[in-house]
Design an enzyme around this catalytic site. Structure first.
Site, PDB file in Angstrom:
ATOM      1  N   PRO A  13      54.941 -10.956 -21.287  1.00 58.85           N
ATOM      2  CA  PRO A  13      56.131 -10.504 -21.990  1.00 58.85           C
ATOM      3  C   PRO A  13      57.346 -10.301 -21.090  1.00 58.85           C
ATOM      4  O   PRO A  13      57.231  -9.816 -19.967  1.00 58.85           O
ATOM      5  CB  PRO A  13      55.696  -9.162 -22.614  1.00 58.85           C
ATOM      6  CG  PRO A  13      54.462  -8.771 -21.882  1.00 58.85           C
ATOM      7  CD  PRO A  13      53.806 -10.040 -21.436  1.00 58.85           C
ATOM      8  N   ASN A  14      58.469 -10.696 -21.656  1.00 56.35           N
ATOM      9  CA  ASN A  14      59.801 -10.513 -21.061  1.00 56.35           C
ATOM     10  C   ASN A  14      60.104 -11.459 -19.907  1.00 56.35           C
ATOM     11  O   ASN A  14      61.242 -11.508 -19.438  1.00 56.35           O
ATOM     12  CB  ASN A  14      60.038  -9.056 -20.622  1.00 56.35           C
ATOM     13  CG  ASN A  14      60.109  -8.120 -21.807  1.00 56.35           C
ATOM     14  OD1 ASN A  14      60.837  -8.382 -22.755  1.00 56.35           O
ATOM     15  ND2 ASN A  14      59.334  -7.052 -21.793  1.00 56.35           N
ATOM     16  N   ARG A  21      68.903 -10.823 -16.346  1.00 52.55           N
ATOM     17  CA  ARG A  21      69.155  -9.411 -16.010  1.00 52.55           C
ATOM     18  C   ARG A  21      68.311  -9.018 -14.811  1.00 52.55           C
ATOM     19  O   ARG A  21      67.363  -9.705 -14.472  1.00 52.55           O
ATOM     20  CB  ARG A  21      68.756  -8.513 -17.183  1.00 52.55           C
ATOM     21  CG  ARG A  21      69.866  -8.319 -18.168  1.00 52.55           C
ATOM     22  CD  ARG A  21      69.419  -7.486 -19.325  1.00 52.55           C
ATOM     23  NE  ARG A  21      69.501  -8.256 -20.551  1.00 52.55           N
ATOM     24  CZ  ARG A  21      68.776  -8.058 -21.634  1.00 52.55           C
ATOM     25  NH1 ARG A  21      67.867  -7.104 -21.659  1.00 52.55           N
ATOM     26  NH2 ARG A  21      68.947  -8.782 -22.696  1.00 52.55           N
ATOM     27  N   TYR A  26      64.136  -9.209  -9.861  1.00 56.32           N
ATOM     28  CA  TYR A  26      63.394 -10.426 -10.214  1.00 56.32           C
ATOM     29  C   TYR A  26      64.072 -11.716  -9.762  1.00 56.32           C
ATOM     30  O   TYR A  26      63.545 -12.803 -10.013  1.00 56.32           O
ATOM     31  CB  TYR A  26      63.180 -10.470 -11.737  1.00 56.32           C
ATOM     32  CG  TYR A  26      62.392  -9.296 -12.268  1.00 56.32           C
ATOM     33  CD1 TYR A  26      61.097  -9.046 -11.835  1.00 56.32           C
ATOM     34  CD2 TYR A  26      62.945  -8.422 -13.200  1.00 56.32           C
ATOM     35  CE1 TYR A  26      60.372  -7.966 -12.318  1.00 56.32           C
ATOM     36  CE2 TYR A  26      62.233  -7.339 -13.694  1.00 56.32           C
ATOM     37  CZ  TYR A  26      60.946  -7.112 -13.243  1.00 56.32           C
ATOM     38  OH  TYR A  26      60.230  -6.053 -13.722  1.00 56.32           O
ATOM     39  N   ASN A  77      50.957 -14.251 -14.341  1.00 59.87           N
ATOM     40  CA  ASN A  77      51.804 -13.075 -14.241  1.00 59.87           C
ATOM     41  C   ASN A  77      51.819 -12.493 -15.652  1.00 59.87           C
ATOM     42  O   ASN A  77      52.568 -12.966 -16.516  1.00 59.87           O
ATOM     43  CB  ASN A  77      53.214 -13.423 -13.777  1.00 59.87           C
ATOM     44  CG  ASN A  77      54.090 -12.188 -13.642  1.00 59.87           C
ATOM     45  OD1 ASN A  77      53.708 -11.092 -14.063  1.00 59.87           O
ATOM     46  ND2 ASN A  77      55.268 -12.362 -13.071  1.00 59.87           N
ATOM     47  N   ALA A  80      54.046  -6.790 -18.187  1.00 58.04           N
ATOM     48  CA  ALA A  80      53.635  -5.411 -18.431  1.00 58.04           C
ATOM     49  C   ALA A  80      52.192  -5.300 -18.933  1.00 58.04           C
ATOM     50  O   ALA A  80      51.558  -4.251 -18.755  1.00 58.04           O
ATOM     51  CB  ALA A  80      54.590  -4.759 -19.427  1.00 58.04           C
ATOM     52  N   HIS A  83      49.223  -3.987 -16.766  1.00 56.13           N
ATOM     53  CA  HIS A  83      48.913  -2.569 -16.571  1.00 56.13           C
ATOM     54  C   HIS A  83      48.209  -1.945 -17.768  1.00 56.13           C
ATOM     55  O   HIS A  83      47.902  -0.752 -17.741  1.00 56.13           O
ATOM     56  CB  HIS A  83      50.214  -1.811 -16.277  1.00 56.13           C
ATOM     57  CG  HIS A  83      51.124  -2.534 -15.334  1.00 56.13           C
ATOM     58  ND1 HIS A  83      50.758  -2.850 -14.043  1.00 56.13           N
ATOM     59  CD2 HIS A  83      52.373  -3.068 -15.505  1.00 56.13           C
ATOM     60  CE1 HIS A  83      51.754  -3.515 -13.452  1.00 56.13           C
ATOM     61  NE2 HIS A  83      52.737  -3.663 -14.331  1.00 56.13           N
ATOM     62  N   ASP A  90      39.310  -9.226 -20.242  1.00 53.25           N
ATOM     63  CA  ASP A  90      38.070  -9.804 -20.787  1.00 53.25           C
ATOM     64  C   ASP A  90      38.187 -11.320 -20.926  1.00 53.25           C
ATOM     65  O   ASP A  90      37.246 -12.055 -20.602  1.00 53.25           O
ATOM     66  CB  ASP A  90      37.752  -9.191 -22.159  1.00 53.25           C
ATOM     67  CG  ASP A  90      37.215  -7.768 -22.048  1.00 53.25           C
ATOM     68  OD1 ASP A  90      36.844  -7.344 -20.931  1.00 53.25           O
ATOM     69  OD2 ASP A  90      37.165  -7.080 -23.092  1.00 53.25           O
ATOM     70  N   GLU A 101      46.554 -13.801  -9.401  1.00 51.16           N
ATOM     71  CA  GLU A 101      47.528 -12.905 -10.045  1.00 51.16           C
ATOM     72  C   GLU A 101      48.829 -12.923  -9.236  1.00 51.16           C
ATOM     73  O   GLU A 101      48.795 -12.812  -8.008  1.00 51.16           O
ATOM     74  CB  GLU A 101      46.944 -11.488 -10.074  1.00 51.16           C
ATOM     75  CG  GLU A 101      47.884 -10.441 -10.632  1.00 51.16           C
ATOM     76  CD  GLU A 101      47.263  -9.027 -10.606  1.00 51.16           C
ATOM     77  OE1 GLU A 101      46.132  -8.863 -10.083  1.00 51.16           O
ATOM     78  OE2 GLU A 101      47.927  -8.099 -11.095  1.00 51.16           O
ATOM     79  N   HIS A 103      52.892 -11.340  -9.050  1.00 53.79           N
ATOM     80  CA  HIS A 103      53.996 -10.502  -9.514  1.00 53.79           C
ATOM     81  C   HIS A 103      55.209 -10.780  -8.649  1.00 53.79           C
ATOM     82  O   HIS A 103      55.108 -10.824  -7.418  1.00 53.79           O
ATOM     83  CB  HIS A 103      53.638  -9.016  -9.469  1.00 53.79           C
ATOM     84  CG  HIS A 103      52.528  -8.702 -10.409  1.00 53.79           C
ATOM     85  ND1 HIS A 103      52.709  -8.674 -11.764  1.00 53.79           N
ATOM     86  CD2 HIS A 103      51.217  -8.495 -10.187  1.00 53.79           C
ATOM     87  CE1 HIS A 103      51.547  -8.433 -12.337  1.00 53.79           C
ATOM     88  NE2 HIS A 103      50.626  -8.324 -11.409  1.00 53.79           N
ATOM     89  N   SER A 105      57.936  -8.884  -8.357  1.00 53.85           N
ATOM     90  CA  SER A 105      58.297  -7.655  -7.633  1.00 53.85           C
ATOM     91  C   SER A 105      57.042  -7.063  -6.991  1.00 53.85           C
ATOM     92  O   SER A 105      55.914  -7.423  -7.357  1.00 53.85           O
ATOM     93  CB  SER A 105      58.919  -6.646  -8.606  1.00 53.85           C
ATOM     94  OG  SER A 105      57.975  -6.255  -9.592  1.00 53.85           O
ATOM     95  N   ARG A 110      56.863   0.407  -6.942  1.00 53.18           N
ATOM     96  CA  ARG A 110      57.592   0.803  -8.148  1.00 53.18           C
ATOM     97  C   ARG A 110      56.900   2.011  -8.809  1.00 53.18           C
ATOM     98  O   ARG A 110      56.119   2.704  -8.168  1.00 53.18           O
ATOM     99  CB  ARG A 110      57.697  -0.418  -9.064  1.00 53.18           C
ATOM    100  CG  ARG A 110      58.457  -1.571  -8.393  1.00 53.18           C
ATOM    101  CD  ARG A 110      58.626  -2.752  -9.303  1.00 53.18           C
ATOM    102  NE  ARG A 110      59.431  -2.401 -10.477  1.00 53.18           N
ATOM    103  CZ  ARG A 110      59.571  -3.210 -11.534  1.00 53.18           C
ATOM    104  NH1 ARG A 110      58.990  -4.404 -11.552  1.00 53.18           N
ATOM    105  NH2 ARG A 110      60.304  -2.828 -12.562  1.00 53.18           N
ATOM    106  N   ARG A 114      52.792   1.160 -12.731  1.00 53.38           N
ATOM    107  CA  ARG A 114      52.652  -0.263 -12.382  1.00 53.38           C
ATOM    108  C   ARG A 114      51.640  -0.483 -11.260  1.00 53.38           C
ATOM    109  O   ARG A 114      51.392  -1.609 -10.848  1.00 53.38           O
ATOM    110  CB  ARG A 114      54.002  -0.849 -11.961  1.00 53.38           C
ATOM    111  CG  ARG A 114      55.030  -0.877 -13.064  1.00 53.38           C
ATOM    112  CD  ARG A 114      56.301  -1.590 -12.624  1.00 53.38           C
ATOM    113  NE  ARG A 114      57.438  -1.139 -13.391  1.00 53.38           N
ATOM    114  CZ  ARG A 114      57.818  -1.654 -14.570  1.00 53.38           C
ATOM    115  NH1 ARG A 114      57.172  -2.669 -15.090  1.00 53.38           N
ATOM    116  NH2 ARG A 114      58.852  -1.154 -15.223  1.00 53.38           N
TER     117      ARG A 114
END
Ligand code: CA2
Length: 149
Positions: A13-14, A21, A26, A77, A80, A83, A90, A101, A103, A105, A110, A114
């Site tokens: 997401p996002n 932004r 990022y 990635n 959110a 977390h 699963d 994995e 990320h 940032s 942070r 997170r």
């Protein structure tokens, strides 16, 4: 049809908002830029990429389930959902494919919420805090993992 092993690069997401932004967190590249960078680099490694993004947890689970039949590895990635999502944990475990994995940032620098990842325990490796270059480094890592197996 390509003979090259396909790597699913899955974004949560996002991440479709990348480049619009919070460039201090990022970076300035868009997700389309990251996709192009990954596709170009994958070719040099003899790999193909299937680059996807969804804002929906269940859709991410379905994409992971489908990867079992088509992909040789997963770079994720989960945004959110990293977390929070036992469902994605699963699905990755059941997919039985090497997982890296990523990320953008450094999640450990942070907020404390997170610092926990439901992905890390099913991942071969983790790349955090190196910006969008982390995706390219993950492809290098995946190429090495696949050569070993
Ligand atoms: O650092 C990462 O890659 C994250 O997975 C990014 C997630 C965040 O929830 C994770 O804790 C760490 C957030 C992605 C949101 O991306 C945006 C990009 C630009 C503008 C707004 C959101």
């Amino acid at each position: 049809m390509s003979e090259r092993p396909e790597i699913l690069i899955l974004n949560g997401p996002n991440l479709n908002m990348l480049g619009t932004r919070e460039p201090e967190l990022y970076g300035a590249e868009t997700l389309d830029d990251v996709e192009a960078m990954c596709a170009d680099h994958a070719v040099t490694l003899g790999l193909d990429t299937d680059f996807r993004q969804s804002n929906f947890e269940g859709e991410l689970v379905t994409i992971i389930q489908q990867a079992r039949g088509s992909a040789s590895g997963i770079i994720i990635n989960a945004g959110a959902y990293t977390h929070t999502s036992v469902a994605i944990h699963d699905a990755l475990r059941v997919a039985d494919l090497p997982v890296i994995e990523v990320h953008i940032s450094n999640i450990h620098r942070r907020e404390s919420f997170r610092h926990t990842s439901y992905i890390s325990s099913v991942a071969e490796g983790i790349i955090v805090g190196l910006g969008t270059q982390g995706y390219v480094l993950a492809l290098d890592g995946m190429a090495r993992i696949l050569d070993r197996t």
